[in-house]
Design an enzyme around this catalytic site. Structure first.
Site, PDB file in Angstrom:
ATOM      1  N   GLN A   1     -54.903  23.928  36.854  1.00  0.00           N
ATOM      2  CA  GLN A   1     -54.455  24.006  38.243  1.00  0.00           C
ATOM      3  C   GLN A   1     -55.140  25.185  38.914  1.00  0.00           C
ATOM      4  O   GLN A   1     -55.102  26.313  38.419  1.00  0.00           O
ATOM      5  CB  GLN A   1     -52.937  24.161  38.311  1.00  0.00           C
ATOM      6  N   THR A  19     -54.024  23.133  44.198  1.00  0.00           N
ATOM      7  CA  THR A  19     -52.743  23.184  44.919  1.00  0.00           C
ATOM      8  C   THR A  19     -52.985  23.585  46.370  1.00  0.00           C
ATOM      9  O   THR A  19     -53.634  24.588  46.652  1.00  0.00           O
ATOM     10  CB  THR A  19     -51.784  24.174  44.245  1.00  0.00           C
ATOM     11  N   LYS A  77     -52.867  18.650  44.765  1.00  0.00           N
ATOM     12  CA  LYS A  77     -51.421  18.776  44.535  1.00  0.00           C
ATOM     13  C   LYS A  77     -50.723  19.372  45.758  1.00  0.00           C
ATOM     14  O   LYS A  77     -51.256  20.255  46.426  1.00  0.00           O
ATOM     15  CB  LYS A  77     -51.158  19.671  43.325  1.00  0.00           C
ATOM     16  N   SER A 102     -45.725  16.198  45.931  1.00  0.00           N
ATOM     17  CA  SER A 102     -44.934  17.347  45.481  1.00  0.00           C
ATOM     18  C   SER A 102     -44.578  18.221  46.671  1.00  0.00           C
ATOM     19  O   SER A 102     -45.317  18.266  47.660  1.00  0.00           O
ATOM     20  CB  SER A 102     -45.752  18.165  44.468  1.00  0.00           C
ATOM     21  N   HIS A 151     -43.755  21.458  45.772  1.00  0.00           N
ATOM     22  CA  HIS A 151     -43.821  22.715  45.020  1.00  0.00           C
ATOM     23  C   HIS A 151     -42.470  23.078  44.412  1.00  0.00           C
ATOM     24  O   HIS A 151     -42.078  24.249  44.342  1.00  0.00           O
ATOM     25  CB  HIS A 151     -44.315  23.852  45.926  1.00  0.00           C
ATOM     26  N   ASP A 184     -44.162  15.062  41.220  1.00  0.00           N
ATOM     27  CA  ASP A 184     -43.618  16.343  40.766  1.00  0.00           C
ATOM     28  C   ASP A 184     -42.434  16.694  41.647  1.00  0.00           C
ATOM     29  O   ASP A 184     -42.607  16.911  42.849  1.00  0.00           O
ATOM     30  CB  ASP A 184     -44.713  17.412  40.871  1.00  0.00           C
ATOM     31  N   GLY A 185     -41.229  16.732  41.060  1.00  0.00           N
ATOM     32  CA  GLY A 185     -40.097  17.111  41.891  1.00  0.00           C
ATOM     33  C   GLY A 185     -38.747  16.685  41.387  1.00  0.00           C
ATOM     34  O   GLY A 185     -38.212  15.664  41.822  1.00  0.00           O
ATOM     35  N   VAL A 245     -37.525  15.832  38.215  1.00  0.00           N
ATOM     36  CA  VAL A 245     -37.294  14.914  37.096  1.00  0.00           C
ATOM     37  C   VAL A 245     -36.518  15.621  35.992  1.00  0.00           C
ATOM     38  O   VAL A 245     -36.936  16.667  35.496  1.00  0.00           O
ATOM     39  CB  VAL A 245     -38.627  14.380  36.536  1.00  0.00           C
ATOM     40  N   ARG A 304     -39.686  23.195  35.711  1.00  0.00           N
ATOM     41  CA  ARG A 304     -38.740  24.164  35.154  1.00  0.00           C
ATOM     42  C   ARG A 304     -38.262  23.837  33.742  1.00  0.00           C
ATOM     43  O   ARG A 304     -38.106  24.754  32.921  1.00  0.00           O
ATOM     44  CB  ARG A 304     -37.541  24.314  36.102  1.00  0.00           C
TER      45      ARG A 304
END
Length: 371
Positions: A134, A162, A236, A258, A260, A291-292, A294, A315
């Site tokens: 990334q 990103t 991203k 996403s 973030h 991304d977010g 899950v 996380r």
């Protein structure tokens, strides 16, 4: 930090269990940094609740003997469509940092952050699976190019740039908790960077727009980056279908829908809400990651049904790392894969390709049930 567990307690059966137990192994201020979001946490909360607006049909009379979670993603053949998102500073929760995470990422992809606390070369030497890198575009192109070449030389198979945090909003909870990076932990990839170029403010200028945003990547920068590497480029932090289409037209190879993790624009829509529109705009063959928020196999299933090729986990990888190091990361991924397999079996979808929009039903009920 407390010593990590050498074996897993028998009651570790979900990602929620890892989140609960990990708080005992993470410093309080670090916990607030990890769990927090920007502003009033609107985006963070939206990520968590968006999944409940969709229920999954239970289907019968389907032959599931040859069911599999195997997935194909941008040239990779993966055991399942669950990968590790780029998250910075893993050494905040484990002495070996990203090296331990990479060892636990069995049969799947890890995306290494520019803000990693261990060098990409060390991570690559320990990795159990493929790596992507990334990239945060740097104020000086030479610094960006240096990061890019390090990632290429280390064997990373794609670059994830990103774009949604040219300005990083503060986490109120982390600020109130007094979170600061310990002196022995830093973003090792940025140690050699020079200072950002000076920006002169006009008489009525504001630092946010004329200084901070002056360093934000432009279309010209993104075109330059496309020309600078032969690796696949994934953008991203995309939520608007028009941005997604424009990036693919520029030669980018895929996108990550996403916000973030709720750490950027506080009023940003939940990525799950935007997935169908982005998929519709880009068509069936585009590479789209999600991304977010899950946290369960059902969440993975719903994201795929709404248009994602694969999901990224943020996380929870640090929760698992804090509890039991590489073992915890591997077990966390195993739990998610097994949950996904169970949902696929009950939904009558033997393969990832069978998970389509028709497998879902809309619901306004918080629990995700329409009856």
């Amino acid at each position: 930090m407390k010593p990590h567990l050498d074996s897993l307690p028998p009651d570790m059966i979900s990602l929620d269990d890892y989140a609960r137990l990990s708080r005992q192994f993470i410093e309080p201020a670090t916990w607030e940094w990890l769990q927090g979001g920007s502003g009033q946490l609107q985006a963070l909360k939206a990520n968590e609740t968006a999944f409940s607006r969709h229920a999954i049909y239970n289907r019968v009379l389907v032959d599931m003997k040859h069911g599999t979670t195997r997935s194909h993603l941008a040239g990779l053949d993966l055991a399942h469509p669950i990968a590790l998102a780029p998250v910075g500073y893993h050494r905040l929760v484990h002495d070996q940092g990203e090296v331990a995470t990479a060892r636990g990422a069995l049969d799947t992809l890890m995306v290494v952050s520019t803000m990693a606390s261990v060098a990409i070369e060390e991570i690559a030497a320990a990795a159990a699976g493929p790596l992507w890198f990334q990239l945060y575009m740097q104020p000086h192109r030479d610094d960006t190019l240096h990061l890019l070449r390090r990632a290429e030389t280390a064997g990373c198979q794609a670059i994830v740039v990103t774009l949604d945090t040219p300005v990083q909003p503060a986490s109120h909870a982390a600020h109130k908790a007094g979170f600061v990076l310990p002196p022995h932990i830093d973003a090792v990839h940025l140690r050699e960077n020079g200072p950002p170029p000076p920006v002169a403010l006009s008489a009525h200028g504001r630092a946010l727009f004329q200084a901070m945003m002056a360093q934000a990547p432009t279309r010209t920068d993104l075109e330059w980056l496309r020309d600078a590497t032969a690796l696949p480029l994934i953008a991203k932090g995309i939520s608007h279908p028009g941005d997604a289409a424009e990036l693919l037209a520029m030669g980018y190879d895929g996108i990550v829908v996403s916000n973030h993790g709720g750490r950027a624009l506080d009023s940003a829509p939940a990525p799950l809400t935007m997935l169908p529109a982005v998929r519709s705009e880009l068509g069936p063959d585009a590479v789209i990651l999600f991304d977010g928020g899950v946290r369960t196999g059902s969440d993975v299933f719903k994201a795929i049904a709404l248009g994602a090729n694969a999901v990224l986990i943020g996380r929870p990888q640090l929760h698992a790392l804090a509890v039991a190091g590489s073992l915890g990361v591997a077990h966390m991924l195993k739990l998610l894969r097994e949950e996904l397999e169970l949902v696929m079996a009950l939904a009558g979808t033997p393969t990832i390709a069978d998970i389509t929009r028709s497998t879902l039903v809309e619901t306004d009920y918080p629990g995700g049930s329409s009856c």
